[in-house]
Design an enzyme around this catalytic site. Structure first.
Site, PDB file in Angstrom:
ATOM      1  N   ASP A  77       2.268   6.383  -6.924  1.00 20.96           N
ATOM      2  CA  ASP A  77       3.545   6.206  -6.234  1.00 20.96           C
ATOM      3  C   ASP A  77       4.727   6.432  -7.169  1.00 20.96           C
ATOM      4  OD1 ASP A  77       2.266   5.341  -3.843  1.00 20.96           O
ATOM      5  OD2 ASP A  77       1.977   3.377  -4.747  1.00 20.96           O
ATOM      6  N   HIS A 120      -2.503  -1.305 -10.564  1.00 15.91           N
ATOM      7  CA  HIS A 120      -3.364  -0.861  -9.470  1.00 15.91           C
ATOM      8  C   HIS A 120      -4.613  -1.716  -9.480  1.00 15.91           C
ATOM      9  CE1 HIS A 120      -5.862   1.822  -7.001  1.00 15.91           C
ATOM     10  NE2 HIS A 120      -4.746   2.386  -6.607  1.00 15.91           N
ATOM     11  N   HIS A 156       0.872  -1.183   0.000  1.00 15.86           N
ATOM     12  CA  HIS A 156       0.000   0.000   0.000  1.00 15.86           C
ATOM     13  C   HIS A 156       0.908   1.233   0.000  1.00 15.86           C
ATOM     14  CE1 HIS A 156      -3.388   2.517   0.591  1.00 15.86           C
ATOM     15  NE2 HIS A 156      -3.812   2.147   1.783  1.00 15.86           N
TER      16      HIS A 156
END
Lengths: 378, 378
Positions: free
Chosen positions: A315, A264, A224
């Protein structure tokens, strides 16, 4: 009762929410109907918190009053700073330190004992938690380097004040605005694992400090929030190697390693937040006179799309953005927490409004009818 | 993707588990195939932890070695005791204090940075957490009364040592055995909300301290662990009133109040743990020469069954059991946590063995296509 195993709860609808919607096939993210692109460009993080918590964007007067109330809550109790100092001295993981310090905040919160069903009290607690996280985090980052914490300033935005407390130096406008954008982009994202953990905790009518503490611990995991740090470690490892970025990625994939920052659970196309942060990363590189990290990133992005059909997630570009801002790599995930606290609090408060205890079941696959034998006869 | 809203995840199967099974219609609970009645009668809490974590009941040698390894971990770092003292001085809620202190344990755990996929390291961390919770809790309870913490003893069982540290007095056998039974009964119970929150946290491959911290925060809620305290407050309120217990309950129901300790998401009949604890409560009353609290409880149980068709759950008889043992009422839920840590750790470790990130979805019910307007024009 359905008998199908729904491991990971993929696609399972556990709640209704007015907070954010992700269209994973279109690469679209909205907060209460506003496109993330508009918010990133035009709204401050403070406006976005207000939008998430109170349902609409504030007018000028509401925004002033809300901002003042957040600013007034930036300081943390001496006892908390003592504990943060102990954690820094013990070289604690920054996310673990944040988890402990945020948990400890409840001891000094005047609304700590109000019932979870009192939404006003919950949002007052949320305001304090969100206002204090940057102070805790900057203090921790400084103290582990042997520096004294820097007290918060009242004349700076949430974003600028954090960078000021971290570096003991007021950030320039480019840094402050880029950081504010990063906070806006990370503020909410549907029922990701950390947000869902806040809801599970809140569903027992436990308090908001418990819910946010659960969420921090959940975000800490490498599947995560930990991924943004992994991306930067990967970019640096590629840079330190004698290969070009694509050669490095090819080699890593051959060795069976995972390339962080791609794919994702929800998006099938490029994460819109990656698009926006990519631009910011490029601007930061240009302002600093070297676009190395941005260029590394785009080359890897192109390769992964062509070879693996995978698009970058948020990210992937937050890594080079934060790195170019001079933020220590192991603080990236805590920064994610600093922003996402807005969403955690909004979802916990929203869920409790029409609460139902979250209690699923497991399919039992263990033995039946074991005969107990006393320890001496085993 | 199912489009049905499954709020509360009632009946939804999110995992397979070999740990415990509840037959709510038969009133049956097993841990890895052993009936709770057998375990409560014949096994110590230490044996039950071993059963849950390692898959089978230990032989004498395994039990000795495991018990020694737990005993060796009872002490906590001075920094933790300092923070517990600060929390006690701030009159923190005991569950919140436990949440903060357990979170802080990771700073001093030699395995803190081991990956969540290293099951041996996870169970070593679990052993330390479980061994240290009683020490933290007893220290907190004493320090808020202005007393010094009592250091753990190595020659007492997990149950007896806690009572010793709490009261600075070695408990007699009846107290120690009753408390051990209570720990056995609360050690695991399927995917209750706190256990599920530990799994959600663990599913990001976060660390065990994060998972247990989430679970403590979740158990804190009045819809979950808080209920055993509510039962005792209710019994005392009935006692302080000028009504008999049934008159008090009738009046409370007329006023629209909820009678705590009855009904359960899973059980349709009497919770088997309530059956066992009821007997223990009766024995304690007889040993003390007054069965008042037990008799109050049985009268209310009979009334609720006849009038409301509701059977008591475990919280209902743990209340009078703990009260007769002289344990402060607001420590009942932390005691629940002290026992359930065994189950939280077992479920977190089991889930990660075949991990899948837990990330459900929400049905978006907010506005679409909002046009952004600058703050000065709102």
């Amino acid at each position: 009762m359905t008998e199908e195993l729904q491991k990971g709860l993929e696609g399972v609808l556990v709640a209704e929410s007015e907070l954010s919607e992700i269209d994973g096939d279109e690469g679209r993210l909205i907060y209460r109907g506003y496109g993330i692109e508009d918010l990133a460009k035009h709204a401050s993080y403070e406006e976005v918190i207000y939008l998430l918590w109170y349902g609409e964007l504030p007018d000028a007067e509401e925004l002033d009053s809300f901002t003042d109330s957040m600013v007034a809550e930036r300081s943390v109790a001496e006892d908390i700073l003592d504990t943060v100092g102990q954690l820094a001295a013990a070289d604690e993981n920054p996310m673990a330190a944040l988890r402990t310090a945020v948990s400890m905040l409840s001891a000094f919160d005047p609304d700590a004992d109000e019932p979870a069903t009192d939404e006003d009290a919950t949002l007052r607690k949320g305001r304090r938690i969100t206002a204090k996280i940057p102070t805790i985090l900057a203090a921790f980052a400084r103290m582990r380097d042997g520096d004294d914490p820097v007290a918060p300033r009242e004349d700076l935005s949430h974003a600028a004040n954090f960078l000021y407390m971290l570096n003991d130096e007021e950030p320039d406008d480019v840094l402050a605005e880029t950081f504010d954008t990063a906070l806006v982009l990370h503020a909410d994202h549907g029922l990701n694992a950390s947000t869902f953990s806040a809801m599970v905790t809140a569903s027992t009518l436990s308090d908001l400090h418990s819910a946010v503490t659960s969420a921090i611990g959940t975000l800490k995991g490498p599947l995560h929030g930990g991924a943004n740090q992994d991306v930067m470690q990967m970019l640096k490892e590629a840079d330190d190697s004698d290969r070009d970025p694509i050669g490095w990625v090819e080699n890593a994939l051959e060795e069976g390693r995972r390339v962080s920052g791609f794919g994702h659970r929800v998006y099938t196309v490029k994460d819109p937040r990656a698009e926006i942060l990519g631009e910011r990363s490029q601007e930061l590189g240009e302002a600093a006179g070297t676009s190395k990290w941005y260029e590394y990133s785009t080359k890897i992005e192109e390769y992964m799309l062509e070879e693996k059909g995978l698009a970058p997630n948020v990210d992937f570009y937050s890594a080079s953005t934060y790195y170019q801002m001079g933020i220590p790599i192991d603080i990236y995930t805590p920064i994610f927490a600093m922003s996402r606290s807005a969403g955690w609090i909004a979802h916990a408060a929203e869920y409790v409004e029409d609460n139902r205890l979250i209690r699923p079941r497991a399919r039992y696959t263990g033995p039946e009818d074991q005969q107990f034998v006393d320890v001496d006869e085993r």
